[in-house]
Structure formats: structure tokens, C-alpha cells
Write a protein that holds these residues in place. Structure first.
Motif, PDB file in Angstrom:
ATOM      1  N   LEU A  57       0.822  -1.220   0.000  1.00  9.70           N
ATOM      2  CA  LEU A  57       0.000   0.000   0.000  1.00  9.70           C
ATOM      3  C   LEU A  57       0.851   1.264   0.000  1.00  9.70           C
ATOM      4  O   LEU A  57       0.502   2.249  -0.662  1.00  9.70           O
ATOM      5  CB  LEU A  57      -0.938   0.009   1.203  1.00  9.70           C
ATOM      6  CG  LEU A  57      -2.296  -0.678   1.029  1.00  9.70           C
ATOM      7  CD1 LEU A  57      -3.149  -0.482   2.268  1.00  9.70           C
ATOM      8  CD2 LEU A  57      -3.033  -0.139  -0.196  1.00  9.70           C
ATOM      9  N   THR A  61       0.305   3.963  -2.913  1.00  7.61           N
ATOM     10  CA  THR A  61      -0.157   5.338  -2.673  1.00  7.61           C
ATOM     11  C   THR A  61       0.883   6.350  -3.110  1.00  7.61           C
ATOM     12  O   THR A  61       0.544   7.446  -3.575  1.00  7.61           O
ATOM     13  CB  THR A  61      -0.503   5.534  -1.185  1.00  7.61           C
ATOM     14  OG1 THR A  61       0.620   5.171  -0.373  1.00  7.61           O
ATOM     15  CG2 THR A  61      -1.692   4.673  -0.784  1.00  7.61           C
ATOM     16  N   ALA A  65      -0.196   9.125  -5.647  1.00  8.64           N
ATOM     17  CA  ALA A  65      -0.093  10.521  -5.192  1.00  8.64           C
ATOM     18  C   ALA A  65       0.874  11.305  -6.076  1.00  8.64           C
ATOM     19  O   ALA A  65       0.621  12.483  -6.419  1.00  8.64           O
ATOM     20  CB  ALA A  65       0.362  10.566  -3.740  1.00  8.64           C
ATOM     21  N   VAL A 198      -7.259   0.492  -1.688  1.00  9.20           N
ATOM     22  CA  VAL A 198      -6.159   1.335  -2.177  1.00  9.20           C
ATOM     23  C   VAL A 198      -6.589   2.808  -2.153  1.00  9.20           C
ATOM     24  O   VAL A 198      -5.816   3.695  -1.754  1.00  9.20           O
ATOM     25  CB  VAL A 198      -5.735   0.904  -3.596  1.00  9.20           C
ATOM     26  CG1 VAL A 198      -4.771   1.930  -4.207  1.00  9.20           C
ATOM     27  CG2 VAL A 198      -5.077  -0.474  -3.560  1.00  9.20           C
ATOM     28  N   ALA A 201      -6.530   4.149   1.357  1.00  9.35           N
ATOM     29  CA  ALA A 201      -5.156   4.448   1.778  1.00  9.35           C
ATOM     30  C   ALA A 201      -4.638   5.708   1.099  1.00  9.35           C
ATOM     31  O   ALA A 201      -3.935   6.523   1.718  1.00  9.35           O
ATOM     32  CB  ALA A 201      -4.249   3.266   1.464  1.00  9.35           C
ATOM     33  N   LEU A 202      -4.999   5.910  -0.171  1.00 10.02           N
ATOM     34  CA  LEU A 202      -4.563   7.104  -0.891  1.00 10.02           C
ATOM     35  C   LEU A 202      -5.184   8.354  -0.281  1.00 10.02           C
ATOM     36  O   LEU A 202      -4.510   9.379  -0.117  1.00 10.02           O
ATOM     37  CB  LEU A 202      -4.944   6.989  -2.374  1.00 10.02           C
ATOM     38  CG  LEU A 202      -4.651   8.202  -3.249  1.00 10.02           C
ATOM     39  CD1 LEU A 202      -3.164   8.543  -3.241  1.00 10.02           C
ATOM     40  CD2 LEU A 202      -5.141   7.956  -4.675  1.00 10.02           C
ATOM     41  N   ALA A 205      -3.290   9.221   2.745  1.00  6.85           N
ATOM     42  CA  ALA A 205      -1.982   9.798   2.408  1.00  6.85           C
ATOM     43  C   ALA A 205      -2.124  11.252   1.984  1.00  6.85           C
ATOM     44  O   ALA A 205      -1.290  12.103   2.337  1.00  6.85           O
ATOM     45  CB  ALA A 205      -1.329   8.977   1.304  1.00  6.85           C
TER      46      ALA A 205
END
Length: 576
Positions: A57, A61, A65, A198, A201-202, A205
Motif C-alpha cells: 500500500l 499510494t 499521489a 487502495v 489508503a490514498l 496519504a
């Protein structure tokens, strides 16, 4: 040749402290499915497993990002089934919410490119000039395609849930809960579930970087897509998946689903306010899958990404037509498979083979999975159905379906290990898998597969079983309990819809559409009569005067009011 199932009652013992609001019937059902904690009976989003333990992950990310920050072109490559389509739409919609301005969906055409990210698909995608490829619901077995993409200078993020092989592809990042050493507690996520995690998690972030998109993106609006893909892919509905599906169903019932899914619900004739996981499995998923089976799943993805109601209605109507064609093709192929199986049984002197390989040069590669599934259900044997990859092609595409206790993907791996090169490529799960091989290799593969099955498949597993939740009491056969059962899910793979059994007197019966049986029944307890229907239950012989019946209790929406009916799954005549 059909496998007669044996009714086996589940062990039911109510444990734990249950609130009075949960009826005794539901307590029994939940406990029989291993749920002793009332909080896990219908888990909420707040109980979702955190993504932290999922391998890859951090790298994923960082890739995403960075691509968003630099305004790079992200191409999301889906798969041509319902899970792949919903995963693609989830990724595209989610990345746009999170600030990506250049996101393009793509999907292989089954006949042109074959499965997944192939070199042929990479060559076609070159015209889009992507900077980052994101695979959803595939990629873990796409070594050649990923190598081709990397050779062109692209970054590649693989998100998948299929079982990995001995070696992993050379992607920049891989997120798959089934990777060796991955600590994510649930291994049952569908492809759409993986990409949803995902995105979660992004978003975190981006929040940590104090970027506005991290706070503004409401990823819960994607849960309708997550629910449809999860149910359609027949992954086990563990507590985590049930939380995702229940939340998605709630959005759909409230009319908050995406425009395309609302149009698909309308085209299927379902009432959105009463939508269940079963409606997803039997109405929505087949219509989406039909595009990838007979035409091009790009049409299904276009539907899921559309925000124009008129456009969505038009695409949904087209999918309805394609699905009708799919049903006709499937019926013809299944009838031909029945004839082929009858010939095999005759040659084997009525002894059913342990496992079956079926092939017809005229079959459609997009429908062989449905044929394999139908024949597996009827015979209770592992079945692989093959068709030419395209008309006249020497490459065959196979779709495999298995029974509990025989891991079909591992079986293909065993054949491949014993005879390297016989199978060109394969992948899948315990219960379903796909493979490709040359037509000249079919006979050798069939022999190797049969040899492996005979050596490893316990004969006791070849007895089909229907697991019943026992007998309903007379006071439980009413509309209140039928509605409680409907709302108590979501039911599905690994968390089966309640099935009951009991003895009934057959008061009346008639045949509907030359295939179905409409019955009027009186339970052994003496109440009744109760309406029942056995879809596909007419085989030319009259029901007995008394029968043991396995059934589901549902509200009779056609008659309305407090009416109920039994959906018959199996009948056994009883001696007079």
C-alpha cells in the motif's frame, strides 16, 4: 446424468447474548454460520478492517499521489467480468475524486486481446500515451504484459485478488491480500474491494499531506459499485465483505447508487427499495457480464461511469438485448454439453467421470464459464469447458468450475508442474479458474487433469449435499419472518441464504412454461395451504402425494399484502 443431492441439516446451537430485537429464528441462522457475536451478524462500515496490514500500500499510494501531483496520465485497465468492470469504474471515479485530472478507463476485448494486461493490449494502449497503468482485478499473472509496459517506460501498479504464482510480475507496486506474507486478515476481498482499499489508503496519504482532495472525497459513494462487484465475483462474504455489501445495498435501496446502476436496476425490473444481494447475483451481474461475454466490456464500464440518465438508460437497454442473446447462446451450449456428457457416461458404462473436460469448436469463449458452472451444478464434478479463442483459432480458452474440497487453481498448477508447457497460462481461485492451451494439447491435458483428479479427489466429495437450516415451525411460516430473512443478509458465498426442509403433502400442481412447477403444499404440521414454485422442476414426472422439500421462505411480491411462498430447491418423493 444428474447428481442427486443429499439434504444435510446444519448443526444449530445458539450461543452468546443476543438482543431481544433479533428474532430466535435469525439467532439460529447466524450461529449456524459461525457468528456468535451479535455485532458481526450485520457488520457496519465502522467495523471495516483497517488497510494498514496490506502489503504494497505504501508503494501504491506513493505512485498514485505522485501521478496526481504531477498531472500524469493514469490508465486504469479493468477485466471483462463484473468484478473487473466495477473495479475499473471504482478506480476511475475514486481517482477523479482524489484530484486526478487525467484518468482513462481501458479493458481488454476477450476475442482480440485475451485475458488481462497482455502485450497485445499494451501495444494498443500505447496510443493513449499513459504514464501509469493501474490494473484492477487482474495483473498478478500478467508477466509478459507488464514487461511490455515497463519496456515502454510506463509505471505499473497491480491491484488484484487472484492467487499469485511462484514468481511475481515486475510491477512498480503490487497490492493483493493473497500475496505470501500479506498480513491483511481477510483474504476474501474481490478485485473491486482491493482497489477500494487502495483508494482509502490514498485518501489518508493525501490528508497527511494536507491536500484538499483528502478531506473532500466521499469514497462511501463508491460502495454501490463495490457491493455489485463483490457479490458478482462469488467471493466469500466474510464479515468485512458483508459490511461492504450491506453499505452498498443501502445506497442502492435509497436510490443513491450511480446513474448506470440505477438504470440497470430499472431495466431488470427489480424494485430498488427491496434490492437484495440475490438480485445483484441474478439480475444485475448477468446483464453487466453479458457485455464482456459476447461484445466488449467497455460498454459496461461506460454505463458505470455515465452520469447522464438518458445515456445510461440507452446502454442498459442495449445490455438487456445482449443478455437475452447470451441466455440463448448459453442454453444451446448447455444442451450440447448435456449430450456430450451423456455420451461420456455411456462410454463409461454409466459411471460418472471424476472430472470432465468439454469442448466444441463452435462454442463461444465468453460463455464457457457459464456452461462449466451449469454442468458442475448438475453433475457435482469439477468441469472445464473449452472453446476456440476466436472462430477457427488453434488456441483454446478454458473456464473451470470446481466443487468444495478440490482446489481447481492448484489442480491446474499441478498439471503444469508435471507437464511444463502443456498449459500456456492459467490463474484463478479454489472454485473457479481460467486457462489457455493449444488445441493439439487438449487430449494430453484432459488425460493429465483426469489423472490428477482421480489421485487427489476424495470420492466422498462427489456426493452433492444441500445444507438445510432445519424445519420451520408453523408460526415462522409467515410474512414477518419472510421479511426478516430478506433483510437479515446480505446472504451469499460463504454465508449462504437460509434453506429449510420438511415434509409436505402436495395438494395441487401444474406446469408453467413447460419447465417450472407451481405447487400448493400442506406442511406435515397441518397448516396451509402454502404456495410454492420449483423453477426448472418439471422433468416429465408428476410430484408424489407426499414429498420432502428443501425450500426458501420469501414474501410473494406478486400477490402482495401478507402473502408468502416457498421457493423449492429440491424435492424427494416419500413413500406412501
Amino acid at each position: 446424468m444428474r447428481a442427486a443431492p443429499r439434504i444435510r441439516r446444519r448443526e444449530i446451537a445458539v450461543v452468546g447474548e443476543w438482543p431481544a430485537s433479533v428474532p430466535p429464528l435469525l439467532r439460529r441462522l447466524y450461529c449456524a454460520r459461525g457468528v456468535a457475536d451479535p455485532r458481526l451478524a450485520q457488520p457496519r462500515l465502522a467495523q471495516l478492517l483497517p488497510p494498514d496490514a496490506m502489503l504494497g500500500l505504501a508503494q501504491a499510494t506513493e505512485l498514485l499521489a505522485g501521478a496526481i501531483a504531477r498531472d500524469r496520465h493514469i490508465v486504469v485497465v479493468g477485466d471483462f467480468d463484473c468484478d473487473g468492470a466495477t473495479a475499473c469504474a471504482t478506480a476511475v471515479r475514486g481517482l477523479r475524486m482524489l484530484g486526478a485530472r487525467r484518468v482513462t478507463p481501458a479493458v481488454p476485448n476477450r476475442r482480440v486481446h485475451g485475458y488481462g494486461l497482455s502485450p497485445a493490449l499494451v501495444a494498443e494502449l500505447a496510443g493513449l500515451e499513459p504514464d501509469l497503468l493501474v490494473t484492477v482485478d487482474h495483473g498478478i499473472a500478467c508477466h509478459a504484459g507488464i514487461a511490455a509496459a515497463k519496456a515502454l517506460g510506463w509505471q505499473v501498479l497491480v491491484t488484484d485478488h487472484h492467487l499469485p504464482g511462484a514468481a511475481l510480475p515486475a510491477a512498480d507496486a503490487i497490492v493483493n491480500p493473497n500475496l505470501p506474507g500479506d498480513g491483511f486478515p481477510s483474504k476474501a476481498l474481490a478485485g473491486v474491494g482491493v482497489i477500494f482499499y487502495v483508494l482509502l489508503a490514498l485518501r489518508r496519504a493525501l490528508r497527511e499531506r494536507c491536500l484538499p482532495a483528502g478531506d473532500e472525497a466521499d469514497l462511501a459513494t463508491l460502495l454501490d459499485l463495490v457491493a455489485v462487484g463483490t457479490v458478482a465475483d462469488l467471493v466469500p462474504l466474510d464479515a468485512n465483505n458483508r459490511a461492504l455489501v450491506q453499505a452498498g445495498l443501502r445506497r442502492l435501496r435509497q436510490g443513491q447508487g450511480c446513474t448506470g446502476l440505477r438504470a440497470l436496476i430499472a431495466a431488470s425490473g427489480r424494485d430498488p427499495a427491496r434490492l437484495t444481494a440475490s438480485d445483484i447475483g441474478y439480475a444485475l451481474a448477468p446483464r453487466l457480464n453479458a457485455a464482456g461475454r459476447l461484445e466488449d466490456m467497455a460498454l459496461g464500464i461506460e454505463l458505470l461511469l455515465s452520469d447522464d440518465p438518458a445515456q445510461a438508460r440507452g446502454i442498459a437497454a442495449t445490455l438487456e438485448e445482449i443478455n437475452a442473446e447470451r441466455r440463448a447462446v448459453q442454453q444451446q451450449m448447455t444442451d450440447e454439453a448435456e449430450v456430450a456428457v451423456a455420451r461420456v457416461a455411456l462410454a463409461a458404462q454409466q459411471e460418472a467421470p471424476v472430472a470432465l473436460c468439454l469442448f466444441d469448436p463452435e462454442w463461444h469463449p465468453g460463455v464457457v464459464g457459464l456452461v462449466a458452472s451449469k454442468m458442475k451444478e448438475r453433475l457435482h464434478r469439477p468441469v472445464i469447458a473449452f472453446a476456440p479463442a476466436e472462430p477457427g483459432a488453434e488456441t483454446l480458452r478454458g473456464s473451470a468450475r470446481s466443487i468444495p474440497g478440490f482446489h481447481i487453481r492448484d489442480a491446474l498448477a499441478a498439471v503444469d508442474a508435471l507437464q511444463p508447457g502443456l498449459v500456456e497460462k492459467f490463474g484463478g481461485h479454489a472454485m473457479a479458474a481460467g486457462l489457455s492451451l493449444h488445441r493439439d494439447a487438449l487430449a494430453a491435458f484432459e488425460q493429465a487433469f483426469d489423472t490428477h483428479a482421480r489421485a487427489t479427489l476424495d470420492a466422498a466429495l462427489l456426493q452433492a449435499e444441500l445444507f438445510s437450516d432445519g424445519e420451520l415451525q408453523p408460526h415462522e411460516m409467515d410474512h414477518v419472518h419472510a421479511e426478516a430473512l430478506r433483510l437479515a443478509g446480505p446472504w451469499g458465498q460463504g454465508f449462504p441464504e437460509p434453506l429449510f426442509d420438511g415434509e409436505f403433502e402436495v395438494l395441487q400442481w401444474r406446469v408453467l412454461k413447460e419447465r417450472h412447477l407451481k405447487l400448493s403444499l400442506r406442511p406435515a404440521a397441518g397448516s396451509g395451504p402454502i404456495d410454492a414454485i420449483h423453477f426448472g422442476g418439471w422433468r416429465g414426472d408428476a410430484p408424489g402425494a407426499r414429498e420432502r422439500i428443501a425450500y426458501r421462505l420469501v414474501a410473494d411480491d406478486y400477490r402482495g399484502g401478507q402473502a408468502i411462498q416457498l421457493i423449492v430447491e429440491h424435492r424427494e418423493p416419500l413413500e406412501a
